[in-house]
Design a protein around this motif. Sequence first.
Motif, mmCIF file in Angstrom:
data_model
loop_
_atom_site.group_PDB
_atom_site.id
_atom_site.type_symbol
_atom_site.label_atom_id
_atom_site.label_comp_id
_atom_site.label_asym_id
_atom_site.label_seq_id
_atom_site.Cartn_x
_atom_site.Cartn_y
_atom_site.Cartn_z
ATOM 1 N N ASP A 48 71.637 125.369 -6.230
ATOM 2 C CA ASP A 48 70.778 124.271 -6.693
ATOM 3 C C ASP A 48 69.386 124.740 -7.091
ATOM 4 N N ILE A 49 68.923 125.849 -6.509
ATOM 5 C CA ILE A 49 67.560 126.302 -6.783
ATOM 6 C C ILE A 49 67.469 127.151 -8.043
ATOM 7 N N LYS A 50 68.602 127.507 -8.663
ATOM 8 C CA LYS A 50 68.612 128.387 -9.828
ATOM 9 C C LYS A 50 68.291 127.611 -11.105
ATOM 10 N N GLY A 51 67.765 128.324 -12.105
ATOM 11 C CA GLY A 51 67.600 127.741 -13.426
ATOM 12 C C GLY A 51 66.199 127.278 -13.754
ATOM 13 N N THR A 52 66.025 126.901 -15.003
ATOM 14 C CA THR A 52 64.728 126.441 -15.503
ATOM 15 C C THR A 52 64.420 125.035 -15.018
ATOM 16 N N ASP A 53 63.190 124.610 -15.245
ATOM 17 C CA ASP A 53 62.793 123.246 -14.880
ATOM 18 C C ASP A 53 63.636 122.219 -15.629
ATOM 19 N N GLN A 54 63.961 122.529 -16.889
ATOM 20 C CA GLN A 54 64.766 121.594 -17.686
ATOM 21 C C GLN A 54 66.169 121.423 -17.077
ATOM 22 N N LEU A 55 66.770 122.531 -16.653
ATOM 23 C CA LEU A 55 68.087 122.455 -16.031
ATOM 24 C C LEU A 55 68.033 121.704 -14.708
ATOM 25 N N GLN A 56 67.000 121.963 -13.914
ATOM 26 C CA GLN A 56 66.854 121.283 -12.637
ATOM 27 C C GLN A 56 66.703 119.775 -12.823
ATOM 28 N N GLU A 57 65.896 119.378 -13.796
ATOM 29 C CA GLU A 57 65.676 117.959 -14.047
ATOM 30 C C GLU A 57 66.936 117.293 -14.601
ATOM 31 N N ALA A 58 67.638 117.976 -15.510
ATOM 32 C CA ALA A 58 68.876 117.412 -16.058
ATOM 33 C C ALA A 58 69.918 117.231 -14.962
ATOM 34 N N ALA A 59 70.026 118.204 -14.079
ATOM 35 C CA ALA A 59 70.974 118.103 -12.968
ATOM 36 C C ALA A 59 70.630 116.910 -12.064
ATOM 37 N N ALA A 60 69.349 116.728 -11.805
ATOM 38 C CA ALA A 60 68.926 115.612 -10.960
ATOM 39 C C ALA A 60 69.275 114.271 -11.599
ATOM 40 N N GLN A 61 69.054 114.160 -12.908
ATOM 41 C CA GLN A 61 69.362 112.908 -13.600
ATOM 42 C C GLN A 61 70.863 112.628 -13.618
ATOM 43 N N LEU A 62 71.667 113.660 -13.837
ATOM 44 C CA LEU A 62 73.112 113.474 -13.886
ATOM 45 C C LEU A 62 73.679 113.141 -12.508
ATOM 46 N N LYS A 63 73.097 113.711 -11.465
ATOM 47 C CA LYS A 63 73.534 113.371 -10.109
ATOM 48 C C LYS A 63 73.189 111.918 -9.783
#
Length: 349
Positions: free
Chosen positions: A188-203
């Motif tokens: 969960d901690i890996k990736g760019t800010d964009q990936l982290q935010e997209a993952a949060a929105q999809l969850k």
Amino acid sequence: MSLPRIAIDAMGGDEGVRVMVDGAAEARRHHDRFKFLLVGDEARIKAALETHPNMRGASEILHCEDVVGGDEKPTQALRRAKTTSMGLAVNAVKKGDAGAAVSGGNTGALMAMSKLALRTMPGIDRPALAALLPTLGDNDVIMLDLGANTDCDARNLVQFAIMGAAYSRIVTGREAPRVRLLNIGTEDIKGTDQLQEAAAQLKAATGLAMQFDGFVEADKINRGDVDVVVSDGFSGNIALKAIEGAARFVTDLLKDAFRSSFRSKVGFLISRPATELLKHHLDPNNHNGAVFLGLNGVVVKSHGSATAGGVANAVKVAARLLEEDLTQRIASDMAALHARGIERTGAGE
């Protein structure tokens, strides 16, 4: 019931008219409901149709001699959208003269013309290029974006996920396709800010017709454990080219190995059924037909080097998306996303 006819950019692709017409004819031999608007040089198209009697009553020709060059910049091609075979094929979809367009020409030019003519759907900021890739599982995997958008933010990635899942439901029949974001690790901690935010929105977007499974690394794309892989166009295009290069490397390595000695040649004859199956599975013609998702219309990009069989597959992709009404599926899914409190991030362009 006949489908809306499909506009074919007969001048696009490495081989041009002959292969494009041959491919359309091959598709129609399997699905006699297909009808076509063939856009290009009328004399050359008529000559190509001579060997395809099944196309005579199912095709109309729109004469055009101007062609978009393979190395032509999209901005240059746009200026000639009203005079080129590619531009006229896309414009036929805009005018309602065709339900979908298929071209094997310049990808950047095709995207630019399609976006200008058809515009993006409500709720979609940018269209994405999606393609089917083979896997070890029962179904192909859909990957997007593959080069249309090199720089993407979180909302773009979320929209890509929605569009990819809608496409996957048509292809795989799964009610809730498994969707993952391409990343450098699955933690969960890996990736760019964009990936982290997209993952949060999809969850947070529960209740959608997809199963968001977090991240996937590039070496797991073809394992069969995921139905939709979402990426920005820069990373997605690199991953795609690496997969295609690895497939060619394996097939060329096998060819060299089987030619290395008499014993190897005998071994090849014994194992030929297996090698033919491998060749079929890795042949890009069998997965030809990338789709520009997010437009108010269906546009399919065929490989420029596709064979007639590859073009036929691209035509079948276009027809299936018309039959299954992909654009309406995406519209419904975007409405469901917004209804669940995810910020509305675009209203088309």
